[in-house]
Enzyme design. Structure first.
Site, PDB file in Angstrom:
ATOM      1  N   ARG A 157      41.512  30.481 140.382  1.00 46.76           N
ATOM      2  CA  ARG A 157      40.473  29.913 139.516  1.00 46.76           C
ATOM      3  C   ARG A 157      40.683  28.424 139.253  1.00 46.76           C
ATOM      4  NH1 ARG A 157      40.203  33.981 134.531  1.00 46.76           N
ATOM      5  NH2 ARG A 157      42.274  34.586 135.293  1.00 46.76           N
ATOM      6  N   LYS A 178      49.405  26.806 140.747  1.00 47.92           N
ATOM      7  CA  LYS A 178      48.902  26.766 139.381  1.00 47.92           C
ATOM      8  C   LYS A 178      49.919  26.272 138.367  1.00 47.92           C
ATOM      9  CE  LYS A 178      48.187  30.483 136.769  1.00 47.92           C
ATOM     10  NZ  LYS A 178      47.574  31.633 136.059  1.00 47.92           N
ATOM     11  N   GLY A 235      43.564  41.599 124.667  1.00 47.40           N
ATOM     12  CA  GLY A 235      44.034  42.921 124.274  1.00 47.40           C
ATOM     13  C   GLY A 235      44.321  42.947 122.783  1.00 47.40           C
ATOM     14  N   ASN A 250      47.268  40.331 121.775  1.00 48.28           N
ATOM     15  CA  ASN A 250      48.475  40.283 122.587  1.00 48.28           C
ATOM     16  C   ASN A 250      48.491  38.971 123.365  1.00 48.28           C
ATOM     17  OD1 ASN A 250      50.689  40.828 124.230  1.00 48.28           O
ATOM     18  ND2 ASN A 250      49.527  42.125 125.632  1.00 48.28           N
ATOM     19  N   ARG A 309      58.296  -3.563 137.816  1.00 49.24           N
ATOM     20  CA  ARG A 309      58.460  -2.490 138.787  1.00 49.24           C
ATOM     21  C   ARG A 309      59.874  -1.916 138.732  1.00 49.24           C
ATOM     22  NH1 ARG A 309      56.394  -4.931 144.299  1.00 49.24           N
ATOM     23  NH2 ARG A 309      57.245  -2.930 145.041  1.00 49.24           N
ATOM     24  N   TYR A 345      55.891 -14.028 141.229  1.00 43.78           N
ATOM     25  CA  TYR A 345      56.471 -12.798 141.771  1.00 43.78           C
ATOM     26  C   TYR A 345      57.967 -13.015 141.900  1.00 43.78           C
ATOM     27  CZ  TYR A 345      58.118  -9.271 145.004  1.00 43.78           C
ATOM     28  OH  TYR A 345      58.838  -8.267 145.578  1.00 43.78           O
ATOM     29  N   ASN A 362      64.356 -21.048 133.372  1.00 42.53           N
ATOM     30  CA  ASN A 362      62.900 -21.198 133.239  1.00 42.53           C
ATOM     31  C   ASN A 362      62.280 -21.175 134.627  1.00 42.53           C
ATOM     32  OD1 ASN A 362      60.583 -22.141 131.204  1.00 42.53           O
ATOM     33  ND2 ASN A 362      60.293 -23.146 133.184  1.00 42.53           N
ATOM     34  N   ALA A 392      58.659 -29.118 141.417  1.00 44.42           N
ATOM     35  CA  ALA A 392      57.414 -28.373 141.608  1.00 44.42           C
ATOM     36  C   ALA A 392      56.906 -28.527 143.031  1.00 44.42           C
ATOM     37  CB  ALA A 392      56.361 -28.871 140.627  1.00 44.42           C
ATOM     38  N   ARG A 439      59.371 -30.879 149.764  1.00 42.87           N
ATOM     39  CA  ARG A 439      57.928 -30.930 149.966  1.00 42.87           C
ATOM     40  C   ARG A 439      57.616 -32.197 150.745  1.00 42.87           C
ATOM     41  NH1 ARG A 439      57.226 -31.901 143.544  1.00 42.87           N
ATOM     42  NH2 ARG A 439      57.492 -34.169 143.501  1.00 42.87           N
TER      43      ARG A 439
END
Length: 459
Positions: A16, A23, A140, A170, A333, A366, A377, A423, A440
């Protein structure tokens, strides 16, 4: 105290439910129904717990593990036949056996203890767990004699009009004198429409032998709920959620909107914690005093320290220290560890990383497979580039380092203590302590370039 045993009936497929999942493995507040049952039985100081399995046996055994012994009911021939499968383990033992269905997740250890106590006090051969039902239709009915003992159980279809008016039902949970149970099961017949061996027939057999059959009526009808379909599953979920939330509120937790807060049964929460609406807190999570969680946070299998605030974030299988600020919209995570006074801000993802005390990654970063020291920091847009296509590598950022915005740290790499990363840098070599690393391209300005391009487009 006599020896105690338990038999959990968990062999039915549960057609069912209309589900590929066995179940009794359907979860209620994050825990499979059969696990709820076994956890409550294990509060009774049992000598032996046997689970009767059939369809899906391996998955039930995987869930319960060493908490139970197992017997297989290869053919589904009724509840009496199911209990009989435990005969080889239990038949020669003296004591009391509790029989419980694996789809009754709301049953509590306290109620089972009261059932056993009543059984002992009356020196009964069998004791039935009953409940008062405002609408007993379909159940019952328990017929008692003048002395309060059970005379018989009458099923709905067999009950007279007078018997149908009885509201004591019951629940399908029993305890038996173990030797009497297995002796009586030998005399249970399958001479009925379904051709099955019914456990309640043991009650009639014992009464015919003039044995005492008692009953204990639980004051909580909800504990009698057996889950046979998705509608009943949702009712069990709602009732369990209400029970859990009320327990925490009475223990000193503020739950702003209990109807919209979902807390698992194994979660522990300290005093003066505040939980806002929409939170889902699962597994073996521990939340310490004065923490704030939510709104709309999902936490599983985490330890959260005192005075920590988690806002609209997700955290799993991690350890989070005291006075930590997480979120909004952060993702912690598995296998992460955040020290005290850490900040992990909006749209920051942390995976398998440690943060020392007082370190910060305030936004849009990330940090995966990283060992971050204290007082660090980490600027906006920083990424630990941990995956080379085949393997994950570690990034180490030592104490008091400063990582400028939009930096890529290509692992394996170490940024030394007190060092600065400018940066926009892409770092693929170690940075010495106290150094400034700039990685950079030098800026070049092309004067008049925009005007030249516009003229070309016009032509």
């Amino acid at each position: 105290m006599t020896n105690r045993y338990a038999v959990v009936l968990a062999a039915g497929q549960g057609t069912r439910m209309k589900s590929k999942l066995y179940k009794v493995l359907h979860p209620v507040c994050g825990k499979p129904m059969v696990q709820h049952v076994v956890d409550q039985l294990n509060t009774l100081d049992l000598k032996e717990l046997i689970t009767v399995v059939g369809f899906g046996a391996e998955k039930v055994q995987d869930q319960l593990g060493e908490d139970s012994h197992y017997v297989i009911q290869e053919e589904q021939l009724g509840t009496g036949h199911a209990v009989l499968q435990a005969e080889d383990i239990l038949a020669d033992k003296e004591g009391t056996t509790v029989v419980v269905c694996g789809d009754t997740p709301l049953l509590t250890g306290k109620t089972l203890q009261n059932l056993l106590d009543q059984h002992d006090v009356q020196n009964a051969k069998a004791t039935i767990l009953t409940a008062h039902a405002e609408d007993p239709t379909g159940y019952g009915r328990v017929i008692r004699g003048g002395n309060g003992q059970v005379e018989r159980i009458v099923e709905q279809k067999d009950a007279s009009e007078e018997e149908q008016a009885i509201q004591e039902i019951n629940t399908g949970t029993y305890c038996f004198d173990n030797a009497a149970l297995f002796e009586a099961l030998k005399n249970v017949s399958n001479d009925n429409v379904q051709g099955e061996y019914y456990l309640p027939d043991v009650i009639e057999i014992l009464k015919d032998q003039s044995e005492i059959v008692g009953a204990y009526q639980t004051p909580h009808f909800s504990e009698s709920l057996g889950v046979n379909d998705r509608v009943a599953l949702s009712k069990a979920e709602k009732l369990m959620k209400q029970r859990i939330n009320e327990h925490h509120m009475r223990s000193g937790v503020t739950i702003v909107d209990p109807d919209q807060t979902y807390i698992g049964p194994d979660v522990t929460i300290g005093q003066d914690v505040v939980i806002y609406p929409g939170c889902v807190i699962e597994g073996e999570t521990q939340i310490s005093d004065d923490a704030v969680v939510g709104p709309h946070s999902t936490i599983k299998d985490c330890h959260i320290g005192k005075e920590t605030v988690v806002k609209q974030s997700v955290a799993a299988n991690s350890r989070i220290g005291e006075r930590v600020q997480i979120g909004p919209f952060a993702h912690i995570r598995p296998q992460s560890s955040l020290g005290d006074d850490v900040k992990v801000g909006n749209f920051v993802e942390v995976k398998k990383a440690t943060f020392g005390n007082g370190s910060k990654a305030s936004h849009l970063s990330y940090i995966g497979d990283a060992d971050v020291g204290s007082g660090v920091n980490i600027g906006c847009g920083t990424i630990t580039v941990n995956y080379d296509g085949e393997n994950k590598h570690l990034t180490t950022i030592e104490n008091d380092a400063f990582i400028g915005c939009n930096s890529n740290l290509i692992a394996p790499v170490t940024v030394g203590e007190g060092a600065y990363v400018a940066a926009g840098s892409t770092i693929n070599e170690d940075v010495p302590a106290e150094a400034l690393s700039i990685a950079r391209s030098r800026q070049t300005n092309k004067e008049g370039y925009a005007s030249k391009m516009k003229s070309i487009k016009k032509d």
